[in-house]
Design an enzyme around this catalytic site. Structure first.
Site, PDB file in Angstrom:
ATOM      1  N   ASN A   1       0.834  -1.201   0.000  1.00 51.81           N
ATOM      2  CA  ASN A   1       0.000   0.000   0.000  1.00 51.81           C
ATOM      3  C   ASN A   1       0.866   1.247   0.000  1.00 51.81           C
ATOM      4  OD1 ASN A   1      -2.709  -0.967   0.035  1.00 51.81           O
ATOM      5  ND2 ASN A   1      -2.346  -1.725   2.105  1.00 51.81           N
ATOM      6  N   ASN A   2       2.171   1.063  -0.191  1.00 51.27           N
ATOM      7  CA  ASN A   2       3.107   2.188  -0.164  1.00 51.27           C
ATOM      8  C   ASN A   2       3.139   2.834  -1.556  1.00 51.27           C
ATOM      9  OD1 ASN A   2       5.543   3.664  -0.510  1.00 51.27           O
ATOM     10  ND2 ASN A   2       6.471   2.609   1.223  1.00 51.27           N
TER      11      ASN A   2
ATOM     12  N   LYS B   1       6.550   3.310  -3.363  1.00 50.32           N
ATOM     13  CA  LYS B   1       7.091   2.023  -3.803  1.00 50.32           C
ATOM     14  C   LYS B   1       6.350   1.510  -5.055  1.00 50.32           C
ATOM     15  CE  LYS B   1       7.983  -1.080  -0.317  1.00 50.32           C
ATOM     16  NZ  LYS B   1       7.649  -2.166   0.606  1.00 50.32           N
TER      17      LYS B   1
ATOM     18  N   ASP C   1       9.756  -6.109   0.642  1.00 46.15           N
ATOM     19  CA  ASP C   1       9.990  -5.511   1.948  1.00 46.15           C
ATOM     20  C   ASP C   1      11.350  -4.830   1.904  1.00 46.15           C
ATOM     21  OD1 ASP C   1       8.580  -5.244   4.515  1.00 46.15           O
ATOM     22  OD2 ASP C   1      10.484  -5.935   5.316  1.00 46.15           O
TER      23      ASP C   1
ATOM     24  N   ASP D   1      14.593   9.361   1.215  1.00 48.45           N
ATOM     25  CA  ASP D   1      15.346   9.846   0.051  1.00 48.45           C
ATOM     26  C   ASP D   1      15.916  11.257   0.186  1.00 48.45           C
ATOM     27  OD1 ASP D   1      15.232   7.455  -1.241  1.00 48.45           O
ATOM     28  OD2 ASP D   1      13.550   7.984  -2.540  1.00 48.45           O
TER      29      ASP D   1
HETATM   30  P1  IMP Z   1       7.812  -1.569   3.869  1.00 49.58           P
HETATM   31  O1  IMP Z   1       6.739  -0.972   2.987  1.00 49.58           O
HETATM   32  O2  IMP Z   1       7.290  -2.218   5.099  1.00 49.58           O
HETATM   33  O3  IMP Z   1       8.739  -2.440   3.082  1.00 49.58           O
HETATM   34  O4  IMP Z   1       8.654  -0.332   4.419  1.00 49.58           O
HETATM   35  C1  IMP Z   1       9.609   0.260   3.618  1.00 49.58           C
HETATM   36  C2  IMP Z   1      10.116   1.541   4.309  1.00 49.58           C
HETATM   37  O5  IMP Z   1      11.525   1.606   4.113  1.00 49.58           O
HETATM   38  C3  IMP Z   1       9.543   2.775   3.661  1.00 49.58           C
HETATM   39  O6  IMP Z   1       8.373   3.230   4.310  1.00 49.58           O
HETATM   40  C4  IMP Z   1      10.691   3.768   3.811  1.00 49.58           C
HETATM   41  O7  IMP Z   1      10.679   4.317   5.107  1.00 49.58           O
HETATM   42  C5  IMP Z   1      11.922   2.883   3.673  1.00 49.58           C
HETATM   43  N1  IMP Z   1      12.339   2.761   2.260  1.00 49.58           N
HETATM   44  C6  IMP Z   1      12.367   1.631   1.509  1.00 49.58           C
HETATM   45  N2  IMP Z   1      12.766   1.891   0.258  1.00 49.58           N
HETATM   46  C7  IMP Z   1      12.997   3.221   0.216  1.00 49.58           C
HETATM   47  C8  IMP Z   1      13.413   4.088  -0.833  1.00 49.58           C
HETATM   48  O8  IMP Z   1      13.634   3.697  -1.983  1.00 49.58           O
HETATM   49  N3  IMP Z   1      13.534   5.377  -0.498  1.00 49.58           N
HETATM   50  C9  IMP Z   1      13.287   5.841   0.749  1.00 49.58           C
HETATM   51  N4  IMP Z   1      12.871   5.097   1.759  1.00 49.58           N
HETATM   52  C10 IMP Z   1      12.728   3.775   1.491  1.00 49.58           C
END
Ligand code: IMP
Length: 191
Positions: free
Chosen positions: A8-9, A12, A68, A151
């Site tokens: 849901n990000n 991403k 993840d 970022d």
């Molecule tokens: P997930 O959605 O549980 O995998 O959480 C990933 C978290 O890692 C994100 O909410 C960011 O805080 C951090 N993160 C992962 N990839 C990135 C990226 O490409 N840029 C900046 N933060 C990232």
């Protein structure tokens, strides 16, 4: 082939769609009828990616992949790590997380950091994993509006600007997600 992306990000999802360059149609969790947040209770990226992919695949029977990811800072004993999304607590906030990171790093000369990601694919004859890493360091203040999450403070190795300042094309070439997606796309292509 259509696939669910169990996330849901928004940041991403946008990057993953760009990296896929229209090769595959992505079904969102909402479109697949999954409205609730999928639990990520584990202490490793692998287990959390598996939990998200398996949750949606078991519910729908549709091929699912989940990613993840997080930021690892060795000088902070690996934090924020698997807790990157909620480093500053609930509700999730990229700004609060980044501010906390800058505060925790105050006075540290070692500002090395890396992003890491694990993709888990469920439903094509078993489970398949793909990973990527992007080394860099943490700036002393936030700079730029690009990307998401940490970022504005992450400076990838070989550059002086943060991912917030660099063109999106640079992040799509060198990021942890880009590397994992490259292997993931190559795997799908040889099926
Ligand atoms: P997930 O959605 O549980 O995998 O959480 C990933 C978290 O890692 C994100 O909410 C960011 O805080 C951090 N993160 C992962 N990839 C990135 C990226 O490409 N840029 C900046 N933060 C990232």
């Amino acid at each position: 082939m259509d696939m669910i992306l169990a996330s849901n990000n928004a940041g991403k999802i946008k990057e993953i769609n760009e990296l896929l360059e229209g090769r595959y149609k992505i079904i969102s969790l909402k479109e697949a009828g999954i409205e609730e947040e999928i639990p990520e209770p584990f202490f490793t990226f692998e287990e959390n990616a598996l939990a998200k992919a398996k949750y949606a695949y078991d519910r729908t029977g549709i091929v699912t992949f989940a990613e993840d990811s997080g930021l690892v800072v060795p000088a902070l004993n690996g934090e924020p790590g698997v807790f990157s999304a909620r480093y500053a607590g609930e509700p999730k906030s990229d700004l609060a997380n980044t501010e906390k990171l800058l505060k925790e790093l105050e006075g540290h000369t070692d500002r090395a950091a890396y992003y890491t990601t694990i993709i888990c694919l469920a439903g094509l004859g078993g489970l398949h994993y793909f990973s990527g890493k992007c080394e860099g360091h943490i700036a002393t203040e936030m700079r730029g509006e690009g990307g998401f999450g940490y970022d504005p403070v992450f400076i990838p190795a070989g550059y002086d600007q943060t991912f917030g300042e660099l063109p999106a094309a640079v992040k799509s070439a060198v990021s942890h997600r880009a590397k994992a997606m490259k292997d993931f796309i190559a795997f799908l292509a040889q099926l």
